[in-house]
Design a protein around this motif. Structure first.
Motif, PDB file in Angstrom:
ATOM      1  N   HIS A  83      -1.508 -15.180  33.136  1.00  0.00           N
ATOM      2  CA  HIS A  83      -1.789 -15.973  31.929  1.00  0.00           C
ATOM      3  C   HIS A  83      -1.953 -17.441  32.283  1.00  0.00           C
ATOM      4  CE1 HIS A  83      -1.084 -18.099  28.127  1.00  0.00           C
ATOM      5  NE2 HIS A  83      -0.176 -18.784  28.805  1.00  0.00           N
ATOM      6  N   MET A  84      -1.065 -17.975  33.144  1.00  0.00           N
ATOM      7  CA  MET A  84      -1.150 -19.394  33.512  1.00  0.00           C
ATOM      8  C   MET A  84      -2.417 -19.666  34.332  1.00  0.00           C
ATOM      9  SD  MET A  84       0.105 -22.303  33.073  1.00  0.00           S
ATOM     10  CE  MET A  84       1.653 -21.807  32.281  1.00  0.00           C
ATOM     11  N   TYR A  85      -2.772 -18.730  35.180  1.00  0.00           N
ATOM     12  CA  TYR A  85      -4.017 -18.823  35.955  1.00  0.00           C
ATOM     13  C   TYR A  85      -5.220 -18.941  35.004  1.00  0.00           C
ATOM     14  CZ  TYR A  85      -7.928 -16.501  38.458  1.00  0.00           C
ATOM     15  OH  TYR A  85      -9.150 -16.136  38.973  1.00  0.00           O
ATOM     16  N   GLN A  86      -5.222 -18.098  33.963  1.00  0.00           N
ATOM     17  CA  GLN A  86      -6.295 -18.178  32.975  1.00  0.00           C
ATOM     18  C   GLN A  86      -6.272 -19.514  32.238  1.00  0.00           C
ATOM     19  OE1 GLN A  86      -5.605 -14.518  30.602  1.00  0.00           O
ATOM     20  NE2 GLN A  86      -7.709 -13.973  31.136  1.00  0.00           N
ATOM     21  N   HIS A  87      -5.070 -19.940  31.830  1.00  0.00           N
ATOM     22  CA  HIS A  87      -4.952 -21.204  31.101  1.00  0.00           C
ATOM     23  C   HIS A  87      -5.523 -22.363  31.898  1.00  0.00           C
ATOM     24  CE1 HIS A  87      -3.383 -24.905  29.510  1.00  0.00           C
ATOM     25  NE2 HIS A  87      -2.558 -25.033  30.537  1.00  0.00           N
ATOM     26  N   LEU A  88      -5.204 -22.430  33.187  1.00  0.00           N
ATOM     27  CA  LEU A  88      -5.673 -23.546  34.015  1.00  0.00           C
ATOM     28  C   LEU A  88      -7.192 -23.528  34.157  1.00  0.00           C
ATOM     29  CD1 LEU A  88      -2.869 -23.423  36.711  1.00  0.00           C
ATOM     30  CD2 LEU A  88      -3.270 -25.294  35.094  1.00  0.00           C
ATOM     31  N   LEU A  89      -7.766 -22.340  34.339  1.00  0.00           N
ATOM     32  CA  LEU A  89      -9.218 -22.250  34.482  1.00  0.00           C
ATOM     33  C   LEU A  89      -9.925 -22.544  33.164  1.00  0.00           C
ATOM     34  CD1 LEU A  89      -9.726 -19.113  36.771  1.00  0.00           C
ATOM     35  CD2 LEU A  89      -9.844 -21.517  37.414  1.00  0.00           C
ATOM     36  N   ILE A  90      -9.445 -21.924  32.073  1.00  0.00           N
ATOM     37  CA  ILE A  90     -10.113 -22.056  30.777  1.00  0.00           C
ATOM     38  C   ILE A  90      -9.856 -23.411  30.138  1.00  0.00           C
ATOM     39  CG2 ILE A  90     -10.199 -21.144  28.412  1.00  0.00           C
ATOM     40  CD1 ILE A  90      -9.547 -18.395  29.575  1.00  0.00           C
ATOM     41  N   GLY A  91      -8.642 -23.935  30.289  1.00  0.00           N
ATOM     42  CA  GLY A  91      -8.267 -25.142  29.568  1.00  0.00           C
ATOM     43  C   GLY A  91      -8.391 -26.438  30.344  1.00  0.00           C
ATOM     44  N   MET A  92      -8.557 -26.369  31.691  1.00  0.00           N
ATOM     45  CA  MET A  92      -8.584 -27.603  32.462  1.00  0.00           C
ATOM     46  C   MET A  92      -9.784 -27.690  33.409  1.00  0.00           C
ATOM     47  SD  MET A  92      -4.482 -28.137  33.209  1.00  0.00           S
ATOM     48  CE  MET A  92      -4.602 -29.918  33.385  1.00  0.00           C
ATOM     49  N   TYR A  93      -9.935 -26.719  34.292  1.00  0.00           N
ATOM     50  CA  TYR A  93     -10.984 -26.830  35.317  1.00  0.00           C
ATOM     51  C   TYR A  93     -12.385 -26.595  34.754  1.00  0.00           C
ATOM     52  CZ  TYR A  93      -7.522 -27.246  39.010  1.00  0.00           C
ATOM     53  OH  TYR A  93      -6.510 -27.703  39.821  1.00  0.00           O
ATOM     54  N   ALA A  94     -12.571 -25.500  34.011  1.00  0.00           N
ATOM     55  CA  ALA A  94     -13.895 -25.225  33.440  1.00  0.00           C
ATOM     56  C   ALA A  94     -14.344 -26.315  32.467  1.00  0.00           C
ATOM     57  CB  ALA A  94     -13.904 -23.856  32.764  1.00  0.00           C
TER      58      ALA A  94
END
Length: 272
Positions: A83-94
């Protein structure tokens, strides 16, 4: 600290397969194709179009595709670190990559002038000015994370695919707004000064650090998962989130063009 235990419903809400994976990926492919077509047309013009911006958009959509494809996750289904991996990609890097691709500028250069004026008026409207302000974006960002981890909301997302997708959508929208408000190359009337934005970014970094430490310690957290997963997610949020925020700070600084007053002109103005 009480040991946290996984819930039986945790896996079901985050597995995601079939149409729930294919549909978002299809949308991303269409968006990428549309951007490529418009960018190719602009490259034929005298002003051209930066290949770096095109690469940035493709990177952003690629990161979203990576986050939304469960089979590509380095963590098993239901793992809170996933979930945190998804959050970082969806909410910060992308969002940062998408913002740096300047999609609004590309749209303004591609649309008829009358449509461009409509977008310009919308960007200057009071609601958009409030929504796109860095402080508003910061509140949406940190506030969303606080609600997710300090209330039963996270558990509810594991029981409802619709709510799970809405949280992802919030991550993406809030992350995009924050990156746009801080360092976006697209037009942003009434954007605060660079020093003010650096201060707001500093607050965001401190806020994420506090949330990550509370996650690691399991203090006030309403996330019923094993301690090892909670600590792993806290570490990920702390260190990997810092990298994303440093990249955002770098993007902001590289777009900083301090206003310089010519001393001779200033002196002449004083004597007139």
């Amino acid at each position: 600290m009480k040991p946290l235990h996984d819930t039986a419903t945790h896996t079901g809400g985050h597995a995601g397969d079939g149409v729930e994976t294919i549909l978002p990926l299809a949308v991303l492919v269409l968006l990428a194709a549309g951007y490529l077509v418009l960018a190719a047309r602009r490259r034929k013009e005298p002003l051209g179009w930066s290949s770096w911006r095109t690469a940035s958009f493709l990177t952003g959509t690629g990161l979203l595709a990576l986050a939304l494809t469960p089979a590509l996750s380095p963590f098993p289904a239901g793992d809170f670190r996933g979930h945190m991996y998804q959050h970082l990609l969806i909410g910060m890097y992308a969002p940062l990559a998408l913002v740096l691709s300047a999609p609004v500028t590309l749209a303004l250069r591609s649309l008829p002038r009358r449509h461009g004026r409509i977008i310009g008026r919308a960007l200057r409207s009071p609601p958009i000015r409030v929504l796109a302000h860095p402080v508003t974006a910061l509140i949406l960002n940190l506030g969303g994370l606080t609600l997710l981890y300090f209330t039963p909301l996270y558990t509810l997302t594991t029981q409802s695919q619709t709510l799970h997708h809405l949280v992802h959508l919030h991550f993406l929208a809030a992350g995009y707004l924050f990156a746009y408000a801080i360092a976006g190359p697209d037009p942003a009337p009434h954007r605060p000064t660079v020093p003010a934005r650096l201060v707001i970014l500093g607050v965001a970094i401190a806020g994420h650090a506090v949330l990550a430490q509370l996650l690691y310690a399991g203090l006030f957290i309403r996330v019923p998962v094993p301690v090892a997963e909670l600590r792993g997610a806290g570490d990920m949020m702390y260190y990997t989130g810092d990298i994303a925020e440093l990249l955002l700070a770098l993007a902001l600084i590289t777009t900083w063009r301090p206003q310089r007053i010519d001393a001779r002109t200033h002196g002449a103005a004083q004597h007139t």
